[in-house]
Design a protein around this motif. Structure first.
Motif, mmCIF file in Angstrom:
data_model
loop_
_atom_site.group_PDB
_atom_site.id
_atom_site.type_symbol
_atom_site.label_atom_id
_atom_site.label_comp_id
_atom_site.label_asym_id
_atom_site.label_seq_id
_atom_site.Cartn_x
_atom_site.Cartn_y
_atom_site.Cartn_z
ATOM 1 N N TRP A 1 7.286 3.160 -7.599
ATOM 2 C CA TRP A 1 6.087 2.128 -7.156
ATOM 3 C C TRP A 1 6.062 1.171 -7.657
ATOM 4 C CZ3 TRP A 1 5.081 2.699 -0.965
ATOM 5 C CH2 TRP A 1 6.593 4.078 -0.792
ATOM 6 N N THR B 1 9.446 -4.267 -0.359
ATOM 7 C CA THR B 1 7.603 -4.728 -0.868
ATOM 8 C C THR B 1 6.868 -4.080 0.477
ATOM 9 O OG1 THR B 1 8.955 -6.179 -2.632
ATOM 10 C CG2 THR B 1 6.249 -6.690 -1.733
ATOM 11 N N ILE C 1 8.872 -1.381 -4.275
ATOM 12 C CA ILE C 1 9.001 0.547 -4.140
ATOM 13 C C ILE C 1 10.908 0.091 -4.426
ATOM 14 C CG2 ILE C 1 9.920 1.882 -2.572
ATOM 15 C CD1 ILE C 1 7.693 0.422 -0.280
ATOM 16 N N ASP D 1 7.421 8.858 -6.096
ATOM 17 C CA ASP D 1 7.363 9.479 -5.590
ATOM 18 C C ASP D 1 7.605 10.627 -5.826
ATOM 19 O OD1 ASP D 1 9.453 9.563 -4.891
ATOM 20 O OD2 ASP D 1 9.007 7.901 -3.391
ATOM 21 N N ILE E 1 3.378 -4.030 -3.449
ATOM 22 C CA ILE E 1 4.262 -3.144 -3.660
ATOM 23 C C ILE E 1 5.776 -2.773 -4.151
ATOM 24 C CG2 ILE E 1 4.265 -0.310 -4.289
ATOM 25 C CD1 ILE E 1 0.817 -1.900 -4.978
#
Length: 355
Positions: free
Chosen positions: A290, A309, A299, A284, A297
Motif C-alpha cells: 500500500w 487505488t 494497492i 498488509d 493510496i
C-alpha cells in the motif's frame, strides 16, 4: 454565452483534478482495477475524516498495541510533536469517530538539545520527527529531522540516539524507517527540506542520499543514491524476506539476506508515466503493498500488479503522505496528510507487531 460558461466549468474541473492528482473525476473512493481488490477492501468502503485541519504536517503513523486496545501515533513535523489518537472503544471496531481522543504524545520530539543547531543546519519548522515505528520491546523509534538521526523513545520518556553519523559524517534528513523482528532498523536518508540549501548546502556532510541499516549498535550503508535519487518510503514483506523502497516514481525491491544486508535490487513498480511519485509505503498481512502515490493510496499485489487505488479527496492541495494499519484487528487503515487524519476499514489486516 451559456455554452462558454459550461465549457469554462468543464476546463476548471479538469485543471482541478490534475492539481489534486486524482485518477478520476468520480466521487467514488475505491477505484478497482483488478477483481483481486475485492478480497482486500469493500467496493463501497468509506473514507472517513478523523480530524480535519487539526494538525500542521501529519506524517509517519504507527499503531501501538496496548492490552486489548491501543493508539495511533504520528509525527506533526512542523510543530516538533508526536501526536496521539486513541479510539474510544475496546471492541466492535472501528469506534465512532466522535469517541476518539486526540492528545500530544511527545513534545520536542525531533529536537531536544536546546537551540536548534544555532540556525545553521536544520530549517525552522522542519525539526520534528517523520517516520515512526515500534521495536520488538514496544518502544517508539523515529526518523528525526531535528536530530538528523534515528532516535528511540525509552519507557521513562528519555531519548536515545541510535544513529546520527556514518563514518564520522552527520546524516542529512532521515525520513522513513522500518524495524525487523530482531530489532534491526532500515531507514532512508535524503536531503529534503530540513537542511538549508538542500543538496547544495555547505552544511551537508554526506554528499549522497542513502539507504542505511542500524544493527547491534553499528551503522551500514546498504545503497547509495539508489536509482540516482532520494529514497523515502520503506517497508518489508510480512516474512521479512523482501525490502521495498520508494524513490521518486519507482518502488524498488531487494532480497533481505540472513545477516540483514540486501541483494538483488530490482524494479517492483514503475510510476514513470504517472503524475507524481511515491511517499510512505506499507504492507498488509498477505504481502500486498500500500503506497501513497499519484491520486491516492495505491494497492499493489506481491507480484507488482496495481490492483486499485483509494482516491484522495478532490480538494486542492490535499494529499496522502503515509499510512498505518491500526485498531486491535489491524483492519483500519489510518492515513495522514497535510493537516488531516483519515481512516478507512479494510477486509485484510496489517502485519501483527508492525505499524
Amino acid at each position: 454565452m451559456k455554452r462558454s460558461v459550461i465549457l469554462l466549468g468543464y476546463l476548471c474541473l479538469v485543471v482541478f483534478a490534475g492539481i489534486s492528482g486524482a485518477q478520476t473525476p468520480s466521487d467514488k473512493v475505491v477505484i478497482k482495477l483488478d477483481p483481486a481488490l475485492d478480497e482486500l477492501i469493500a467496493p463501497d468502503a468509506k473514507l472517513e475524516v478523523v480530524k480535519e485541519n487539526y494538525y500542521t504536517n501529519a506524517e509517519g503513523p504507527t499503531w501501538v498495541q496496548q492490552g486489548k486496545t491501543g493508539y495511533l501515533l504520528f509525527s506533526d513535523v512542523t510543530l516538533n510533536l508526536i501526536q496521539k489518537f486513541e479510539p474510544g472503544c475496546e471492541k466492535e471496531f472501528p469506534c465512532p469517530i466522535d469517541s476518539g481522543k486526540p492528545t500530544v504524545y511527545a513534545e520536542h520530539a525531533g529536537y531536544t538539545q536546546g537551540e536548534l543547531d544555532a540556525g545553521k543546519i536544520s530549517v525552522p519548522d522542519h525539526d520534528g520527527t517523520v517516520g515512526l515505528e515500534v521495536d520488538p520491546q514496544g518502544r517508539v523509534v523515529a526518523a528525526s529531522y531535528g536530530e538528523h538521526g534515528v532516535v528511540r523513545f525509552e519507557k521513562d520518556g528519555k531519548h536515545t540516539i541510535l544513529a546520527d553519523t556514518y563514518e564520522g559524517k552527520r546524516f542529512s534528513c532521515p525520513n522513513k524507517l522500518v524495524v525487523k523482528s530482531d530489532g534491526a532498523i532500515y531507514f532512508t536518508d535524503a536531503v529534503t527540506t530540513c537542511i538549508k540549501g538542500g543538496d547544495k548546502s555547505p552544511e551537508r556532510e554526506l554528499d549522497y542520499h542513502g539507504l542505511f541499516l542500524v544493527k547491534d549498535g553499528k551503522v551500514a550503508l546498504l545503497d547509495k543514491d539508489p536509482e540516482g535519487g532520494a529514497p523515502h518510503g520503506i517497508t518489508m514483506s510480512p516474512d521479512e524476506k523482501i525490502l521495498y523502497l520508494g524513490i521518486g516514481r519507482k518502488i524498488l525491491a531487494y532480497d533481505i539476506k540472513p545477516d540483514s544486508t540486501l541483494a538483488n535490487e530490482r524494479l517492483f513498480v514503475d510510476l514513470t508515466n504517472e503524475k507524481g511519485g511515491v511517499d510512505g509505503i506499507n504492507v498488509d498481512s498477505k504481502g500486498n503493498l500500500w503506497g501513497a502515490g499519484p491520486g491516492g493510496i495505491w494497492i499493489v499485489s506481491p507480484q507488482g500488479k496495481h490492483l486499485g487505488t483509494i482516491s484522495v479527496p478532490m480538494v486542492q492541495g490535499v494529499r496522502f503522505a503515509n499510512m498505518a494499519f491500526g485498531d486491535p484487528d489491524r483492519k483500519t487503515l489510518y492515513i495522514t496528510g497535510n493537516k488531516n487524519l483519515w481512516r478507512i476499514r479494510l477486509k485484510v489486516a496489517g502485519v501483527k507487531g508492525r505499524g
